[in-house]
Design an enzyme around this catalytic site. Structure first.
Site, short mmCIF file in Angstrom:
data_model
loop_
_atom_site.label_atom_id
_atom_site.label_comp_id
_atom_site.label_asym_id
_atom_site.label_seq_id
_atom_site.Cartn_x
_atom_site.Cartn_y
_atom_site.Cartn_z
N LYS A 123 0.87 -1.18 0.00
CA LYS A 123 0.00 0.00 0.00
C LYS A 123 0.90 1.22 0.00
CE LYS A 123 -4.40 0.27 0.84
NZ LYS A 123 -5.39 -0.41 0.15
N1 GLU Z 1 -7.29 -0.21 -2.87
C1 GLU Z 1 -8.07 -1.38 -3.03
C2 GLU Z 1 -8.04 -2.23 -1.76
O1 GLU Z 1 -7.80 -1.75 -0.69
C3 GLU Z 1 -7.71 -2.16 -4.30
C4 GLU Z 1 -6.32 -2.66 -4.38
C5 GLU Z 1 -5.92 -3.22 -5.75
O2 GLU Z 1 -6.76 -3.29 -6.62
O3 GLU Z 1 -4.74 -3.58 -5.88
O4 GLU Z 1 -8.36 -3.39 -1.78
#
Ligand code: GLU
Length: 429
Positions: free
Chosen positions: A107
């Site tokens: 993240k």
């Molecule tokens: N930000 C989204 C999550 O927290 C999607 C992450 C992604 O598609 O890699 O799951």
């Protein structure tokens, strides 16, 4: 309230006790998972359109890659910080493993409020951030995606800059792109749609006692006129609200965002509010959301309903809110919205929690489909994406549900146990 690192480490400690690993193995896995593999912090300058130079702080936390390349979103928010990204990266590791995707977890984000910048400046900030992190990302290394405050345009700009720097044509380095630029059908709605499937499964597995057998195959009959309250009206919340009301016939009796909270026993018009928010950026002054009718956060969470859906930010439901909730289940649209003490209170009160790593996993599932399409130079139909997503959500929900029954534990712990078993196997093999 806890901080976010305490929260995920407490969840991990609780979950590991429910695995069948030896004491030594439990200790090793906790040691490995409690910290990310890489914590990348960048400070990058951007010359803004007003002529001023500003240095932005960006993060990319690569938590774990035993199961495949790091995967997870990038958020643009004025409160984004290191501990938050570490917790969110951990949850991505669990989420991808639970959904049996060939990915690990990551993240990242940039600490600033995108609402305060023009499109021209956002373009510059995205390109500069892409340059700052391009060495660390790649379709076989780390694949970012949208999250809070970012969208398909953000991903397009960052993909374009990364391809330019690498002199390649790899679209698969970012997911959540626009359709015209290697994106997938159904990606924007995917998290909300996945959440809707969790609601359907929850109704099928728990609501069966209240309904006649002929209604069982028709979930919209089971859920018709059932009520929910929703915190957060961004991508996840607004799509979830649209699908729950339009497809399942449910009624939204409480809504909130960063501008306030409102309740309405008759039900809000989600279609009108979606139009309002796309024009103004917030719920306030939209149909049924006059500032003088706003209620406080506790009154909002005390509203009687069938489902509570936190789809905003983390750590929104603490002990006070957990005691106040008047619902059968909480479906976590956001990541980490419930703290550990609140989670315990909800369990004691018999309120089911469908955990974030399952309930909001539709987004990363369709990101996986996008990555696959990019690799194979394919374009799938919307129907195929939706069908595959539904099957995968149903399968994951069933696995978590059965594991929770087998271990006599919560769905959160069951989801973690399934994920950790997979990660442990990849590590030890
Ligand atoms: N930000 C989204 C999550 O927290 C999607 C992450 C992604 O598609 O890699 O799951």
């Amino acid at each position: 309230m806890k901080n976010m690192c305490d929260l995920y480490q407490e969840q991990l400690a609780l979950a590991i006790e429910n695995t069948c690993f030896s004491a030594e193995c439990k200790e090793e896995i906790v040691e490995i998972l409690k910290q990310p593999k890489h914590e990348i912090i960048v400070n990058f300058p951007v010359k803004l359109s007003n002529g001023h130079l500003k240095v932005f702080k960006g993060y990319r936390i690569q938590h774990n890659n035993f199961c495949g390349p790091y995967k997870g979103g990038l958020r643009f928010h004025h409160n984004t910080h290191l501990d938050e990204c570490k917790a969110l990266a951990f949850w991505m590791t669990v989420k991808c493993a639970l959904q049996e995707l060939p990915f690990g977890g990551a993240k990242g984000g940039v600490k600033f409020d995108p609402r305060e910048y023009s499109t021209d400046d956002l373009h510059k900030i995205c390109k500069a951030f892409a340059r700052a992190i391009y060495k660390y990302v790649g379709s076989e290394r780390d694949i970012p995606a949208p999250d809070v405050g970012t969208n398909s345009k953000t991903m397009d700009w960052m993909t374009a800059e990364t391809r330019r720097l690498n002199h390649d044509h790899d679209f698969g380095v970012y997911t959540g792109k626009s359709l015209i630029f290697g994106g997938s059908q159904g990606r924007t709605e995917a998290t909300g749609r996945g959440l809707m499937h969790c609601v359907e499964k929850w109704a099928e597995l728990t609501g069966a006692a209240h309904i006649s057998a002929t209604d069982l195959g028709e979930n919209h009959q089971i859920l018709k006129d059932r009520t929910f309250i929703l915190q957060g009206f961004g991508n996840v919340g607004s799509f979830a609200a649209k699908l729950l009301t339009e497809r399942l016939g449910m009624k939204c009796v409480g809504l909130g965002d960063h501008t306030g909270y409102w309740t309405n026993a008759e039900g809000f018009s989600i279609m009108e509010l979606r139009n309002w928010v796309s024009e103004t950026g917030c719920l306030s002054r939209g149909p049924g959301c006059a500032p003088e009718q706003a209620v406080d956060k506790l009154a909002f969470f005390s509203q009687a309903c069938d489902l509570v859906i936190p789809a905003a930010l983390e750590l929104q439901i603490g002990e006070e809110e957990a005691h106040a909730l008047q619902c059968s289940a909480v479906i976590e649209g956001a990541n980490g919205p419930i703290d550990t003490d609140a989670d315990r209170i909800l369990t004691e009160r018999g309120i089911t929690v469908v955990p974030d790593v399952l309930a909001n996993s539709g987004g990363v599932v369709v990101s996986y489909y996008e990555w696959l399409q990019n690799k194979r130079c394919e374009y799938w139909s919307l129907e195929k994406v939706r069908n595959d997503l539904e099957k995968r959500m149903d399968k994951a929900f069933n696995r978590v549900w059965s594991k929770a029954q087998e271990l006599k534990t919560t769905m959160r712990i069951a989801a973690y146990v399934l994920a950790i078993e997979r990660i442990q196997y990849a590590y030890d093999t």
